[in-house]
Design an enzyme around this catalytic site. Structure first.
Site, PDB file in Angstrom:
ATOM      1  N   PRO A   1       3.732   8.672  28.614  1.00  0.00           N
ATOM      2  CA  PRO A   1       2.406   9.242  29.097  1.00  0.00           C
ATOM      3  C   PRO A   1       2.268   9.519  30.487  1.00  0.00           C
ATOM      4  O   PRO A   1       2.543   8.876  31.405  1.00  0.00           O
ATOM      5  CB  PRO A   1       1.537   8.406  28.360  1.00  0.00           C
ATOM      6  N   ASN A   2       1.596  10.750  30.699  1.00  0.00           N
ATOM      7  CA  ASN A   2       1.339  11.217  32.068  1.00  0.00           C
ATOM      8  C   ASN A   2       2.438  11.589  33.200  1.00  0.00           C
ATOM      9  O   ASN A   2       2.197  11.996  34.253  1.00  0.00           O
ATOM     10  CB  ASN A   2       0.281  10.225  32.728  1.00  0.00           C
TER      11      ASN A   2
ATOM     12  N   ARG B   1      -0.914  13.905  39.591  1.00  0.00           N
ATOM     13  CA  ARG B   1      -1.526  12.545  39.762  1.00  0.00           C
ATOM     14  C   ARG B   1      -1.015  11.795  40.616  1.00  0.00           C
ATOM     15  O   ARG B   1       0.148  11.723  40.938  1.00  0.00           O
ATOM     16  CB  ARG B   1      -1.518  11.877  38.321  1.00  0.00           C
TER      17      ARG B   1
ATOM     18  N   TYR C   1       3.363   8.683  43.252  1.00  0.00           N
ATOM     19  CA  TYR C   1       4.327   9.316  42.434  1.00  0.00           C
ATOM     20  C   TYR C   1       5.041  10.428  43.268  1.00  0.00           C
ATOM     21  O   TYR C   1       5.930  11.045  42.594  1.00  0.00           O
ATOM     22  CB  TYR C   1       3.648   9.781  40.980  1.00  0.00           C
TER      23      TYR C   1
ATOM     24  N   ASN D   1      11.546   6.023  30.940  1.00  0.00           N
ATOM     25  CA  ASN D   1      10.311   5.715  31.560  1.00  0.00           C
ATOM     26  C   ASN D   1       9.140   5.671  30.600  1.00  0.00           C
ATOM     27  O   ASN D   1       8.543   6.821  30.308  1.00  0.00           O
ATOM     28  CB  ASN D   1      10.102   6.701  32.633  1.00  0.00           C
TER      29      ASN D   1
ATOM     30  N   ALA E   1       2.753   4.080  31.168  1.00  0.00           N
ATOM     31  CA  ALA E   1       1.734   2.856  30.749  1.00  0.00           C
ATOM     32  C   ALA E   1       2.119   1.988  29.425  1.00  0.00           C
ATOM     33  O   ALA E   1       1.741   0.752  29.272  1.00  0.00           O
ATOM     34  CB  ALA E   1       0.396   3.291  30.601  1.00  0.00           C
TER      35      ALA E   1
ATOM     36  N   HIS F   1       3.782  -1.719  29.554  1.00  0.00           N
ATOM     37  CA  HIS F   1       3.203  -2.830  29.817  1.00  0.00           C
ATOM     38  C   HIS F   1       2.372  -3.465  28.440  1.00  0.00           C
ATOM     39  O   HIS F   1       2.074  -4.724  28.309  1.00  0.00           O
ATOM     40  CB  HIS F   1       1.894  -2.914  30.636  1.00  0.00           C
TER      41      HIS F   1
ATOM     42  N   ASP G   1      10.423  -2.577  20.131  1.00  0.00           N
ATOM     43  CA  ASP G   1      11.132  -2.525  18.754  1.00  0.00           C
ATOM     44  C   ASP G   1      12.133  -1.532  18.633  1.00  0.00           C
ATOM     45  O   ASP G   1      13.100  -1.967  18.205  1.00  0.00           O
ATOM     46  CB  ASP G   1      10.250  -2.864  17.844  1.00  0.00           C
TER      47      ASP G   1
ATOM     48  N   GLU H   1      15.601   0.997  31.665  1.00  0.00           N
ATOM     49  CA  GLU H   1      14.092   1.483  31.963  1.00  0.00           C
ATOM     50  C   GLU H   1      13.856   1.915  33.280  1.00  0.00           C
ATOM     51  O   GLU H   1      14.505   1.225  34.373  1.00  0.00           O
ATOM     52  CB  GLU H   1      13.234   0.231  31.647  1.00  0.00           C
TER      53      GLU H   1
ATOM     54  N   HIS I   1      11.266   3.408  36.444  1.00  0.00           N
ATOM     55  CA  HIS I   1       9.969   3.426  37.103  1.00  0.00           C
ATOM     56  C   HIS I   1       9.912   4.148  38.522  1.00  0.00           C
ATOM     57  O   HIS I   1      10.671   3.824  39.296  1.00  0.00           O
ATOM     58  CB  HIS I   1       9.090   2.360  37.073  1.00  0.00           C
ATOM     59  N   ILE I   2       9.192   4.989  38.761  1.00  0.00           N
ATOM     60  CA  ILE I   2       9.283   5.729  39.734  1.00  0.00           C
ATOM     61  C   ILE I   2       8.710   4.756  41.152  1.00  0.00           C
ATOM     62  O   ILE I   2       9.247   4.740  42.077  1.00  0.00           O
ATOM     63  CB  ILE I   2       8.422   7.249  39.821  1.00  0.00           C
ATOM     64  N   SER I   3       7.604   4.194  40.796  1.00  0.00           N
ATOM     65  CA  SER I   3       6.931   3.301  41.622  1.00  0.00           C
ATOM     66  C   SER I   3       7.284   1.883  41.763  1.00  0.00           C
ATOM     67  O   SER I   3       8.306   1.607  40.831  1.00  0.00           O
ATOM     68  CB  SER I   3       5.298   3.471  41.641  1.00  0.00           C
TER      69      SER I   3
ATOM     70  N   ARG J   1       2.125  -3.465  42.535  1.00  0.00           N
ATOM     71  CA  ARG J   1       0.877  -2.571  42.151  1.00  0.00           C
ATOM     72  C   ARG J   1       0.163  -3.564  41.741  1.00  0.00           C
ATOM     73  O   ARG J   1       0.179  -4.902  41.761  1.00  0.00           O
ATOM     74  CB  ARG J   1       1.329  -1.154  41.512  1.00  0.00           C
TER      75      ARG J   1
ATOM     76  N   ARG K   1       0.594  -4.475  35.800  1.00  0.00           N
ATOM     77  CA  ARG K   1       1.806  -3.482  35.732  1.00  0.00           C
ATOM     78  C   ARG K   1       3.006  -4.330  36.267  1.00  0.00           C
ATOM     79  O   ARG K   1       4.144  -3.856  36.062  1.00  0.00           O
ATOM     80  CB  ARG K   1       1.873  -2.527  37.046  1.00  0.00           C
TER      81      ARG K   1
END
Length: 150
Positions: free
Chosen positions: A10-11, A18, A23, A75, A78, A81, A88, A100, A102-104, A109, A113
């Site tokens: 998402p996002n 955003r 990001y 990625n 959200a 978390h 699963d 996995e 993540h950009i940040s 943070r 997170r």
């Protein structure tokens, strides 16, 4: 030639829109072109999939089991978390490496997170490297399956 799947949750389609301070200013099309360039450079097939819907992400992970996908870079956004359902699904596809991304730097943070419920179902986690993290994850995934990399 290896076949990889890059899943964005998402996002992530709102990159460049955003929270640019977190990001970056490059948009989602830029990320897709970056990954396409990596596919061309390495001579591999890399599909990019994005959804804001948990079930669609789970469906795509399950489809990967049957469609010849040899590795997944994900990625989860959200969902990282709190989505035990995505955890699963990832844990179910034991025949391929999963990384996995993540950009940040999720560890620096907000406290919520810091915990990833999806990482334990993956072979590796990369965070805080910006969009370069995707390219690093692709190289790592190709290395795990023995495919050509840059």
């Amino acid at each position: 030639m290896s076949k990889l799947l890059v899943i964005n949750g998402p996002n992530l389609n709102f990159l460049g829109i955003r929270e640019k301070n977190v990001y970056g200013t490059q948009d989602y099309e830029y990320l897709k072109k970056l990954i396409a360039g990596k596919a061309e450079e390495t001579g591999n097939e890399i599909e990019v999939f994005q959804s804001n819907h948990e079930g669609a992400i789970i469906d795509r992970i399950q489809e990967a089991y049957y469609d010849g996908t040899e590795g997944i870079v994900i990625n989860p956004g959200a969902y990282t978390h709190y989505s035990y359902a995505i955890h699963d699904a990832l844990a179910s596809v034991t025949t391929m490496p999963k990384i996995e991304i993540h950009i940040s730097d999720i560890t620096s943070r907000e406290a919520w997170r810091n915990n990833s419920v999806t990482a334990p179902a993956c072979d590796k986690q990369i965070y805080g490297r910006g969009l370069q993290g995707y390219l690093d994850a692709i190289d790592d995934c190709l290395g795990m399956i023995g495919g050509p990399k840059s």
